[in-house]
Design a protein around this motif. Structure first.
Motif, PDB file in Angstrom:
ATOM      1  N   THR A  48       0.855  -1.181   0.000  1.00  0.00           N
ATOM      2  CA  THR A  48       0.000   0.000   0.000  1.00  0.00           C
ATOM      3  C   THR A  48       0.893   1.234   0.000  1.00  0.00           C
ATOM      4  OG1 THR A  48      -1.953   1.039   1.013  1.00  0.00           O
ATOM      5  CG2 THR A  48      -0.298   0.111   2.513  1.00  0.00           C
ATOM      6  N   ARG A  49       0.350   2.369   0.318  1.00  0.00           N
ATOM      7  CA  ARG A  49       1.086   3.625   0.209  1.00  0.00           C
ATOM      8  C   ARG A  49       2.382   3.599   1.018  1.00  0.00           C
ATOM      9  NH1 ARG A  49      -3.650   6.885   3.211  1.00  0.00           N
ATOM     10  NH2 ARG A  49      -3.889   5.470   4.959  1.00  0.00           N
ATOM     11  N   VAL A  50       3.369   4.262   0.481  1.00  0.00           N
ATOM     12  CA  VAL A  50       4.634   4.504   1.183  1.00  0.00           C
ATOM     13  C   VAL A  50       4.829   6.008   1.126  1.00  0.00           C
ATOM     14  CG1 VAL A  50       7.083   3.970   1.321  1.00  0.00           C
ATOM     15  CG2 VAL A  50       5.496   2.279   0.357  1.00  0.00           C
ATOM     16  N   ASN A  51       4.707   6.652   2.267  1.00  0.00           N
ATOM     17  CA  ASN A  51       4.610   8.112   2.271  1.00  0.00           C
ATOM     18  C   ASN A  51       5.932   8.818   1.973  1.00  0.00           C
ATOM     19  OD1 ASN A  51       1.896   7.836   2.952  1.00  0.00           O
ATOM     20  ND2 ASN A  51       2.293   7.916   5.146  1.00  0.00           N
ATOM     21  N   ASP A  52       7.012   8.296   2.496  1.00  0.00           N
ATOM     22  CA  ASP A  52       8.311   8.927   2.312  1.00  0.00           C
ATOM     23  C   ASP A  52       8.870   8.579   0.926  1.00  0.00           C
ATOM     24  OD1 ASP A  52      10.798  10.255   3.558  1.00  0.00           O
ATOM     25  OD2 ASP A  52      11.573   8.337   2.806  1.00  0.00           O
ATOM     26  N   GLN A  53       9.276   9.588   0.174  1.00  0.00           N
ATOM     27  CA  GLN A  53       9.730   9.346  -1.194  1.00  0.00           C
ATOM     28  C   GLN A  53      10.977   8.468  -1.242  1.00  0.00           C
ATOM     29  OE1 GLN A  53       8.092  10.445  -4.205  1.00  0.00           O
ATOM     30  NE2 GLN A  53       9.469   8.810  -4.902  1.00  0.00           N
ATOM     31  N   ALA A  54      11.920   8.698  -0.335  1.00  0.00           N
ATOM     32  CA  ALA A  54      13.141   7.887  -0.333  1.00  0.00           C
ATOM     33  C   ALA A  54      12.817   6.428  -0.021  1.00  0.00           C
ATOM     34  CB  ALA A  54      14.145   8.446   0.678  1.00  0.00           C
ATOM     35  N   GLU A  55      11.915   6.219   0.917  1.00  0.00           N
ATOM     36  CA  GLU A  55      11.505   4.855   1.260  1.00  0.00           C
ATOM     37  C   GLU A  55      10.769   4.212   0.085  1.00  0.00           C
ATOM     38  OE1 GLU A  55      11.607   1.747   4.120  1.00  0.00           O
ATOM     39  OE2 GLU A  55      12.508   3.747   4.175  1.00  0.00           O
ATOM     40  N   ARG A  56       9.935   4.999  -0.577  1.00  0.00           N
ATOM     41  CA  ARG A  56       9.195   4.477  -1.739  1.00  0.00           C
ATOM     42  C   ARG A  56      10.151   4.125  -2.876  1.00  0.00           C
ATOM     43  NH1 ARG A  56       5.388   8.059  -1.748  1.00  0.00           N
ATOM     44  NH2 ARG A  56       5.782   9.350  -3.577  1.00  0.00           N
ATOM     45  N   ASP A  57      11.177   4.945  -3.072  1.00  0.00           N
ATOM     46  CA  ASP A  57      12.178   4.631  -4.094  1.00  0.00           C
ATOM     47  C   ASP A  57      12.894   3.329  -3.773  1.00  0.00           C
ATOM     48  OD1 ASP A  57      11.543   6.895  -5.536  1.00  0.00           O
ATOM     49  OD2 ASP A  57      13.187   8.108  -4.716  1.00  0.00           O
ATOM     50  N   ALA A  58      13.164   3.095  -2.492  1.00  0.00           N
ATOM     51  CA  ALA A  58      13.827   1.844  -2.084  1.00  0.00           C
ATOM     52  C   ALA A  58      12.923   0.648  -2.360  1.00  0.00           C
ATOM     53  CB  ALA A  58      14.206   1.909  -0.605  1.00  0.00           C
ATOM     54  N   VAL A  59      11.635   0.803  -2.093  1.00  0.00           N
ATOM     55  CA  VAL A  59      10.678  -0.272  -2.380  1.00  0.00           C
ATOM     56  C   VAL A  59      10.609  -0.519  -3.885  1.00  0.00           C
ATOM     57  CG1 VAL A  59       8.229  -0.891  -2.318  1.00  0.00           C
ATOM     58  CG2 VAL A  59       9.315   0.110  -0.296  1.00  0.00           C
ATOM     59  N   LYS A  60      10.549   0.543  -4.668  1.00  0.00           N
ATOM     60  CA  LYS A  60      10.509   0.414  -6.130  1.00  0.00           C
ATOM     61  C   LYS A  60      11.720  -0.338  -6.651  1.00  0.00           C
ATOM     62  CE  LYS A  60       9.933   4.338  -8.225  1.00  0.00           C
ATOM     63  NZ  LYS A  60      10.020   5.814  -8.419  1.00  0.00           N
ATOM     64  N   THR A  61      12.887  -0.026  -6.116  1.00  0.00           N
ATOM     65  CA  THR A  61      14.113  -0.699  -6.552  1.00  0.00           C
ATOM     66  C   THR A  61      14.058  -2.183  -6.245  1.00  0.00           C
ATOM     67  OG1 THR A  61      15.402   1.329  -6.244  1.00  0.00           O
ATOM     68  CG2 THR A  61      16.623  -0.749  -6.285  1.00  0.00           C
ATOM     69  N   LEU A  62      13.590  -2.527  -5.064  1.00  0.00           N
ATOM     70  CA  LEU A  62      13.448  -3.934  -4.683  1.00  0.00           C
ATOM     71  C   LEU A  62      12.499  -4.664  -5.625  1.00  0.00           C
ATOM     72  CD1 LEU A  62      13.144  -3.654  -0.810  1.00  0.00           C
ATOM     73  CD2 LEU A  62      14.859  -5.022  -2.014  1.00  0.00           C
ATOM     74  N   LEU A  63      11.350  -4.065  -5.864  1.00  0.00           N
ATOM     75  CA  LEU A  63      10.328  -4.727  -6.669  1.00  0.00           C
ATOM     76  C   LEU A  63      10.760  -4.847  -8.128  1.00  0.00           C
ATOM     77  CD1 LEU A  63       7.113  -3.067  -5.176  1.00  0.00           C
ATOM     78  CD2 LEU A  63       8.067  -5.323  -4.657  1.00  0.00           C
ATOM     79  N   ALA A  64      11.465  -3.836  -8.618  1.00  0.00           N
ATOM     80  CA  ALA A  64      11.863  -3.831 -10.024  1.00  0.00           C
ATOM     81  C   ALA A  64      12.805  -4.977 -10.361  1.00  0.00           C
ATOM     82  CB  ALA A  64      12.514  -2.497 -10.372  1.00  0.00           C
ATOM     83  N   SER A  65      13.591  -5.420  -9.384  1.00  0.00           N
ATOM     84  CA  SER A  65      14.557  -6.496  -9.633  1.00  0.00           C
ATOM     85  C   SER A  65      14.096  -7.846  -9.096  1.00  0.00           C
ATOM     86  CB  SER A  65      15.905  -6.138  -8.995  1.00  0.00           C
ATOM     87  OG  SER A  65      15.759  -5.973  -7.593  1.00  0.00           O
ATOM     88  N   SER A  66      12.868  -7.913  -8.610  1.00  0.00           N
ATOM     89  CA  SER A  66      12.406  -9.116  -7.899  1.00  0.00           C
ATOM     90  C   SER A  66      11.809 -10.175  -8.811  1.00  0.00           C
ATOM     91  CB  SER A  66      11.357  -8.726  -6.856  1.00  0.00           C
ATOM     92  OG  SER A  66      10.156  -8.299  -7.492  1.00  0.00           O
ATOM     93  N   GLY A  67      11.301  -9.760  -9.966  1.00  0.00           N
ATOM     94  CA  GLY A  67      10.578 -10.691 -10.825  1.00  0.00           C
ATOM     95  C   GLY A  67       9.191 -11.028 -10.308  1.00  0.00           C
ATOM     96  N   MET A  68       8.722 -10.297  -9.297  1.00  0.00           N
ATOM     97  CA  MET A  68       7.417 -10.563  -8.703  1.00  0.00           C
ATOM     98  C   MET A  68       6.322  -9.754  -9.384  1.00  0.00           C
ATOM     99  SD  MET A  68       8.279 -10.631  -4.620  1.00  0.00           S
ATOM    100  CE  MET A  68       6.829 -11.578  -4.156  1.00  0.00           C
ATOM    101  N   THR A  69       5.105 -10.294  -9.344  1.00  0.00           N
ATOM    102  CA  THR A  69       3.921  -9.528  -9.699  1.00  0.00           C
ATOM    103  C   THR A  69       3.590  -8.621  -8.526  1.00  0.00           C
ATOM    104  OG1 THR A  69       3.064 -11.249 -11.156  1.00  0.00           O
ATOM    105  CG2 THR A  69       1.460  -9.706 -10.226  1.00  0.00           C
ATOM    106  N   VAL A  70       3.218  -7.380  -8.807  1.00  0.00           N
ATOM    107  CA  VAL A  70       2.970  -6.402  -7.749  1.00  0.00           C
ATOM    108  C   VAL A  70       1.519  -5.951  -7.791  1.00  0.00           C
ATOM    109  CG1 VAL A  70       3.628  -4.158  -6.775  1.00  0.00           C
ATOM    110  CG2 VAL A  70       5.369  -5.617  -7.867  1.00  0.00           C
ATOM    111  N   GLY A  71       0.876  -6.005  -6.645  1.00  0.00           N
ATOM    112  CA  GLY A  71      -0.458  -5.448  -6.491  1.00  0.00           C
ATOM    113  C   GLY A  71      -0.401  -4.279  -5.529  1.00  0.00           C
ATOM    114  N   PHE A  72      -1.384  -3.401  -5.624  1.00  0.00           N
ATOM    115  CA  PHE A  72      -1.436  -2.229  -4.742  1.00  0.00           C
ATOM    116  C   PHE A  72      -2.771  -2.226  -4.022  1.00  0.00           C
ATOM    117  CE2 PHE A  72      -1.778   2.155  -3.417  1.00  0.00           C
ATOM    118  CZ  PHE A  72      -0.465   2.508  -3.106  1.00  0.00           C
ATOM    119  N   GLY A  73      -2.736  -2.152  -2.705  1.00  0.00           N
ATOM    120  CA  GLY A  73      -3.946  -2.167  -1.899  1.00  0.00           C
ATOM    121  C   GLY A  73      -4.370  -0.768  -1.508  1.00  0.00           C
TER     122      GLY A  73
END
Length: 306
Positions: A48-73
């Motif tokens: 779900t939402r990640v309010n801090d931009q730096a934290e959200r960028d870190a999550v994006k980086t993780l997901l982008a290299s994970s090969g996982m399907t991503v859903g948003f709640g």
């Protein structure tokens, strides 16, 4: 039948339920997302939402290299913000729609392919039909907004209408009436069916899945406590499967999987595997890792005895 359940489904998990602190969008979210991403048992994650931009960028980086399907709640947006997509107050309904547009924006930012949400509260009986019309209008506006930016798919989760959340869309049959109308404008709109909600909805697995066969595009598995109103886990809290007063465990997960196979949601020859995601929450002093491990054991055993 193939040996591995992963041949039939993408096994997912609702991150913000397994790590409840993340519901607020605050805290060390990337660190907990990494714990899921590093576990190859999982093919899909719902954040779900990640309010801090730096934290959200870190999550994006993780997901982008994970090969996982991503859903948003977007469910936390609605529940925590007390938003109402079917409100007869146009200002209130407008606020809900605009807030969910911001959820759509963030879903695209983190690379999600699907967005989950729920209806507003259940109104008095005399206002039900109007509320359904307004909810359909809201979803169509959101669907058109999402399509203007890409291919994000919307999935309305059916909740209870009398036990805990008391939502307008609290029965799967009513959800299908809504979905039929919405699909005239948004053809890929679908419904999310959650095993943990069925006891609160008063529906059997067969009733819920036969009703939603045409519209289901996402599935959750979890547990609930409804027989003891004094129990700390009462309501829609998604306790672990082995909860002594819980409604769902291995037999119910097995029956749910069988139902998903019967309606064709799960298929060995599917061009893309459908998602079956855990929605489990540690309560009290329970550890997330333990609750997640138990859920995996339950799913494996349910698949074994199919």
């Amino acid at each position: 039948m193939k040996e591995s359940l992963h041949d039939y489904m993408k096994v997912g998990i609702v991150h913000f339920m397994a790590y409840p602190f993340a519901l607020s969008g605050e805290g060390r979210i990337a660190e907990s997302v990494a714990e899921i991403v590093e576990d190859e048992f999982f093919d899909e994650i719902e954040i779900t939402r990640v309010n801090d931009q730096a934290e959200r960028d870190a999550v994006k980086t993780l997901l982008a290299s994970s090969g996982m399907t991503v859903g948003f709640g977007a469910q936390p947006y609605i529940l925590k913000g007390k938003l109402d997509l079917n409100s007869t107050d146009e200002q209130e309904r407008g606020k809900a729609v605009e807030t969910l547009k911001s959820a759509i924006d963030q879903a695209y930012e983190v690379g999600a392919g699907k967005l989950g949400f729920l209806s507003g509260p259940k109104p008095p009986p005399q206002d039900r039909d109007r509320a359904l019309e307004l909810l359909a209008d809201s979803i169509i506006e959101l669907g058109r907004y999402a399509k203007s930016k890409g291919d994000l798919v919307l999935s309305l989760e059916t909740f209870d209408d009398s036990t805990d959340k008391k939502a307008l869309i609290g029965t799967n049959r009513l959800a299908c009436e809504l979905a039929y109308e919405v699909r005239k404008a948004i053809p890929d709109f679908g419904l999310m069916v959650d095993l943990s909600h069925l006891p609160m909805q008063g529906e059997t697995i067969r009733q819920a899945l036969s009703a939603t066969e045409e519209f289901i595009n996402h599935a959750h598995i979890g547990n609930c406590v409804i027989r003891d109103t004094q129990d700390p886990a009462y309501g829609d809290l998604h306790p672990h499967f082995g909860h002594p007063k819980g409604e769902n465990n291995v037999p119910q997960v097995r029956d749910f999987l069988r139902g998903l196979l019967d309606i064709g949601y799960l298929r060995e020859d599917a061009p893309e595997r459908s998602v079956v995601a855990f929605e489990v929450q540690p309560l009290g002093d329970q550890r997330a890792a333990v609750i997640i491990a138990e859920a995996k054991r339950v799913l494996r055993e349910a698949w074994r005895i199919l």
